[in-house]
Design a protein around this motif. Structure first.
Motif, PDB file in Angstrom:
ATOM      1  N   SER A  46       0.824  -1.203   0.000  1.00  0.00           N
ATOM      2  CA  SER A  46       0.000   0.000   0.000  1.00  0.00           C
ATOM      3  C   SER A  46       0.864   1.262   0.000  1.00  0.00           C
ATOM      4  O   SER A  46       0.622   2.204  -0.770  1.00  0.00           O
ATOM      5  N   ASP A  47       1.889   1.293   0.860  1.00  0.00           N
ATOM      6  CA  ASP A  47       2.793   2.447   0.888  1.00  0.00           C
ATOM      7  C   ASP A  47       3.570   2.572  -0.416  1.00  0.00           C
ATOM      8  O   ASP A  47       3.841   3.676  -0.886  1.00  0.00           O
ATOM      9  N   GLN A  48       3.947   1.458  -1.021  1.00  0.00           N
ATOM     10  CA  GLN A  48       4.654   1.493  -2.304  1.00  0.00           C
ATOM     11  C   GLN A  48       3.764   2.126  -3.375  1.00  0.00           C
ATOM     12  O   GLN A  48       4.229   2.952  -4.156  1.00  0.00           O
ATOM     13  N   ILE A  49       2.501   1.748  -3.385  1.00  0.00           N
ATOM     14  CA  ILE A  49       1.567   2.325  -4.354  1.00  0.00           C
ATOM     15  C   ILE A  49       1.444   3.829  -4.110  1.00  0.00           C
ATOM     16  O   ILE A  49       1.458   4.627  -5.049  1.00  0.00           O
ATOM     17  N   ARG A  50       1.359   4.248  -2.845  1.00  0.00           N
ATOM     18  CA  ARG A  50       1.277   5.675  -2.527  1.00  0.00           C
ATOM     19  C   ARG A  50       2.525   6.407  -3.024  1.00  0.00           C
ATOM     20  O   ARG A  50       2.424   7.510  -3.560  1.00  0.00           O
TER      21      ARG A  50
END
Length: 107
Positions: A46-50
């Protein structure tokens, strides 16, 4: 309708409650590459996508952990495997952690 004031200690959670989770059905290759990049950057997917989208990422370090859901049947299988009483779930968890560490050490 009566409006209530949110207690100060909950104010940080108000934004999270209003957030909407978005799920992506994407090609397996795309998912794999995003997950791989996240692992290499020590981020959640999720943080990577952000990060990819240029959105803010929570910089607070997260406790690194792996999870698995175990049913009662799973505990019984592991208890039999390790020769432990099925009620000794903490001991079963210790044994499976040892097995996971052994797996990494051998690879």
């Amino acid at each position: 309708m009566t409006k209530y004031k949110v207690p100060d200690k909950w104010s940080a959670s108000v934004k999270a409650v209003k957030a909407v989770q978005v799920a992506f059905d994407m090609d397996e290759k795309v998912q794999k590459e995003i997950r791989k990049a996240a692992v290499e950057a020590n981020l959640s997917p999720s943080d990577q996508i952000r990060m990819i989208l240029g959105l803010p990422v929570n910089k607070k370090p997260k406790r690194p952990r792996l999870t698995v859901s175990l049913s009662q049947d799973d505990y019984q299988i592991l208890a039999d495997k390790y020769g432990i009483d099925v009620e000794s779930q903490l001991e079963i968890k210790r044994k499976l952690m040892d097995e996971l560490v052994d797996f990494v050490d051998k690879n």
